[in-house]
Structure formats: structure tokens, C-alpha cells
Design a protein around this motif. Structure first.
Motif, short mmCIF file in Angstrom:
data_model
loop_
_atom_site.label_atom_id
_atom_site.label_comp_id
_atom_site.label_asym_id
_atom_site.label_seq_id
_atom_site.Cartn_x
_atom_site.Cartn_y
_atom_site.Cartn_z
N LEU A 1 0.93 -1.06 0.12
CA LEU A 1 -0.01 -0.06 0.01
C LEU A 1 0.94 1.14 -0.09
CD1 LEU A 1 -2.49 -1.04 2.90
CD2 LEU A 1 -2.91 -1.11 0.49
N GLY A 2 0.49 2.33 -0.70
CA GLY A 2 1.28 3.44 -0.70
C GLY A 2 0.36 4.60 -1.24
N THR A 3 0.71 5.77 -1.31
CA THR A 3 0.27 6.98 -1.67
C THR A 3 0.17 6.91 -3.39
OG1 THR A 3 1.88 8.16 -1.64
CG2 THR A 3 0.43 8.58 0.21
N LYS A 4 1.00 6.25 -4.07
CA LYS A 4 0.99 5.89 -5.53
C LYS A 4 1.79 4.66 -5.57
CE LYS A 4 5.39 8.44 -6.27
NZ LYS A 4 5.97 9.14 -5.29
N PRO A 5 1.25 4.06 -6.69
CA PRO A 5 1.67 2.62 -7.02
C PRO A 5 3.15 2.52 -7.40
CG PRO A 5 -0.01 3.29 -8.48
CD PRO A 5 0.31 4.58 -7.69
N ASP A 6 3.94 1.42 -7.01
CA ASP A 6 5.39 1.19 -7.23
C ASP A 6 5.50 -0.17 -7.94
OD1 ASP A 6 7.85 0.68 -7.43
OD2 ASP A 6 8.41 2.07 -5.67
N ALA A 7 5.27 -0.33 -9.22
CA ALA A 7 5.27 -1.71 -10.01
C ALA A 7 6.55 -2.34 -9.68
CB ALA A 7 4.92 -1.27 -11.56
N ALA A 8 7.32 -1.83 -9.71
CA ALA A 8 8.88 -2.45 -9.67
C ALA A 8 8.91 -2.78 -8.25
CB ALA A 8 10.18 -1.47 -9.98
N ALA A 9 8.54 -2.28 -7.31
CA ALA A 9 8.65 -2.71 -5.81
C ALA A 9 7.71 -3.88 -5.71
CB ALA A 9 8.35 -1.74 -4.91
N TRP A 10 6.48 -3.84 -6.14
CA TRP A 10 5.50 -5.03 -6.28
C TRP A 10 6.07 -6.16 -6.94
CZ3 TRP A 10 1.81 -6.96 -3.51
CH2 TRP A 10 0.91 -8.06 -4.06
N ASP A 11 6.66 -5.94 -7.95
CA ASP A 11 7.10 -7.20 -8.96
C ASP A 11 8.31 -7.71 -8.06
OD1 ASP A 11 5.23 -6.53 -10.71
OD2 ASP A 11 6.67 -5.69 -12.05
N SER A 12 9.18 -6.95 -7.35
CA SER A 12 10.17 -7.52 -6.48
C SER A 12 9.68 -8.24 -5.29
CB SER A 12 11.23 -6.35 -5.97
OG SER A 12 11.88 -6.13 -7.25
N PHE A 13 8.61 -7.70 -4.65
CA PHE A 13 7.89 -8.44 -3.63
C PHE A 13 7.38 -9.69 -4.00
CE2 PHE A 13 4.40 -7.86 -0.29
CZ PHE A 13 5.24 -8.58 0.96
N VAL A 14 6.40 -9.71 -4.84
CA VAL A 14 5.69 -10.94 -5.03
C VAL A 14 6.56 -11.88 -5.96
CG1 VAL A 14 3.54 -11.67 -6.47
CG2 VAL A 14 3.28 -9.60 -4.98
N GLY A 15 7.39 -11.23 -6.82
CA GLY A 15 8.38 -12.49 -7.57
C GLY A 15 9.33 -12.95 -6.78
N SER A 16 9.55 -12.52 -5.43
CA SER A 16 10.30 -13.42 -4.59
C SER A 16 9.80 -14.57 -3.96
CB SER A 16 10.95 -12.34 -3.72
OG SER A 16 9.97 -11.93 -2.66
N LEU A 17 8.61 -14.24 -3.84
CA LEU A 17 7.65 -15.55 -3.14
C LEU A 17 8.12 -16.94 -3.34
CD1 LEU A 17 4.26 -13.64 -2.99
CD2 LEU A 17 5.88 -14.35 -0.75
N LYS A 18 8.48 -17.69 -2.35
CA LYS A 18 8.86 -19.13 -2.64
C LYS A 18 8.36 -19.80 -1.38
CE LYS A 18 13.23 -18.21 -5.19
NZ LYS A 18 13.57 -16.75 -4.88
N LEU A 19 7.53 -20.93 -1.78
CA LEU A 19 6.92 -21.62 -1.00
C LEU A 19 7.88 -22.76 -0.31
CD1 LEU A 19 3.21 -21.64 -2.36
CD2 LEU A 19 3.96 -21.06 -0.11
N ASP A 20 7.76 -23.38 0.85
CA ASP A 20 8.92 -24.33 1.11
C ASP A 20 8.20 -25.59 0.28
OD1 ASP A 20 9.91 -22.62 2.78
OD2 ASP A 20 9.06 -23.29 4.67
N SER A 21 9.54 -26.36 0.08
CA SER A 21 8.91 -27.83 -0.83
C SER A 21 8.52 -28.84 0.45
CB SER A 21 9.97 -28.01 -1.73
OG SER A 21 11.19 -27.91 -1.10
#
Length: 175
Positions: free
Chosen positions: A155-175
Motif C-alpha cells: 500500500l502507498g500513496t502512489k503505485p510502485d510496480a517495480a517494488a511490487w514485482d520484486s516483492f511478489v516475484g520473490s515469494l517461494k513456498l517451502d517444498s
């Protein structure tokens, strides 16, 4: 003389944007990405700041094991929440409720959902990523693995697509 004065003005006009950029860079906090594996979450994620992590074990009164990791940086707040549901039949409704609840809190109109693929997630029609435009700009992603449901939010006052892509793109579920 006048020529020297004009020359100094021209140089200062050329250098002003450069010094302003340096000053802005020095004042705005950078995103300092770090790997975080909250205990009992079953997930590894990059946060742009050191998150505060809270978790709660399952009890008779609240049968779901739950947790939340969150932090703020560069005018943005990032969070990852998770819950282990006792009843697999609750998973799809829980995913829908997670993003609908956030949209309601922000008085936000959700954009068209985008399909979400997190390596190792359990396929579910409600696993998706959405932009929310309301009192704050937001991004939300919901997904599942087994009986665990997850919600990633920025969440923020304006979107930051690069930060969102880094955050969600980093998600790794344990195997």
C-alpha cells in the motif's frame, strides 16, 4: 562583466537539476531488500525493510494458526499474512474474502484480477493479483498451498510496480 555573470547563471541552471537529484536521492529512503522466512509460514520472501513479525498458534478458540510480517519503506507498506485452515473447503472462500476485505477497508475499486503463479502453490481459481485504487494505491495477491492461505499486500500513496514485482516475484513456498 555581463558575459561572466551570464556564464555563471547558465552553469547554475545546468547544475541545479543535478544537485536536486542528488539531494532527493539522499533524502528518500531506498528499498533495502532482504530475505525473510517467518517461522511457521512455509514461505521465503524478500522484504524491502526489516519486517515486524507476529504469529499465533492454533487454539481451541481460534483453530487457525496465523501470522503477519509487515514493514514500511519509501512511503510504502508491505505485508505478508498467512493462516492454516482446518477445513480445506474454507480455502477458496477465504482467498476471495481476503482481497474483498482489503478492498472494503480501502474503499477501493478492484481492477481486473490477474492470474497469479507462485512456484509450489496449490492451483486455485481465486489465486490472483489485483490493483486497488481507493484512499491508497494498493496491490494484493492471494494464494494457497495445501491448507495454508497467504495474502501479500503493498500500500502507498502512489503505485510502485517495480517494488511490487520484486516483492511478489520473490515469494517461494517451502517444498
Amino acid at each position: 562583466g555581463p558575459a561572466a555573470s551570464d556564464n555563471v547563471q547558465m552553469k547554475s541552471r545546468l547544475l541545479l537539476p543535478f544537485f536536486c537529484a542528488i539531494a532527493l536521492a539522499a533524502c528518500s529512503p531506498s528499498l533495502d531488500w532482504r530475505e525473510v522466512r517467518p517461522a511457521d509460514s512455509g514461505v521465503l520472501v524478500l522484504f524491502p525493510c526489516k519486517p515486524e513479525i507476529n504469529s499465533r498458534p492454533a487454539t481451541a478458540a481460534e483453530p487457525a494458526r496465523m501470522g503477519l510480517a509487515q514493514c514500511k519503506a519509501a512511503g510504502l507498506s508491505f505485508s505478508l499474512s498467512w493462516a492454516e485452515l482446518a477445513d480445506p473447503a474454507q480455502i477458496t472462500p477465504a482467498l476471495r474474502q481476503m482481497w474483498e476485505s482489503l478492498a472494503g477497508k480501502l474503499a477501493a475499486a478492484p481492477a481486473a484480477p490477474q492470474p497469479l503463479q507462485i512456484p509450489g502453490m496449490t492451483p486455485n481459481p481465486e489465486a490472483q493479483s489485483q490493483s486497488l485504487a481507493g484512499t491508497q494505491a494498493g496491490q494484493v495477491a492471494v494464494f494457497t498451498r495445501g491448507r495454508m492461505v497467504y495474502q501479500a499486500v503493498m500500500l502507498g500513496t502512489k503505485p510502485d510496480a517495480a517494488a511490487w514485482d520484486s516483492f511478489v516475484g520473490s515469494l517461494k513456498l517451502d517444498s
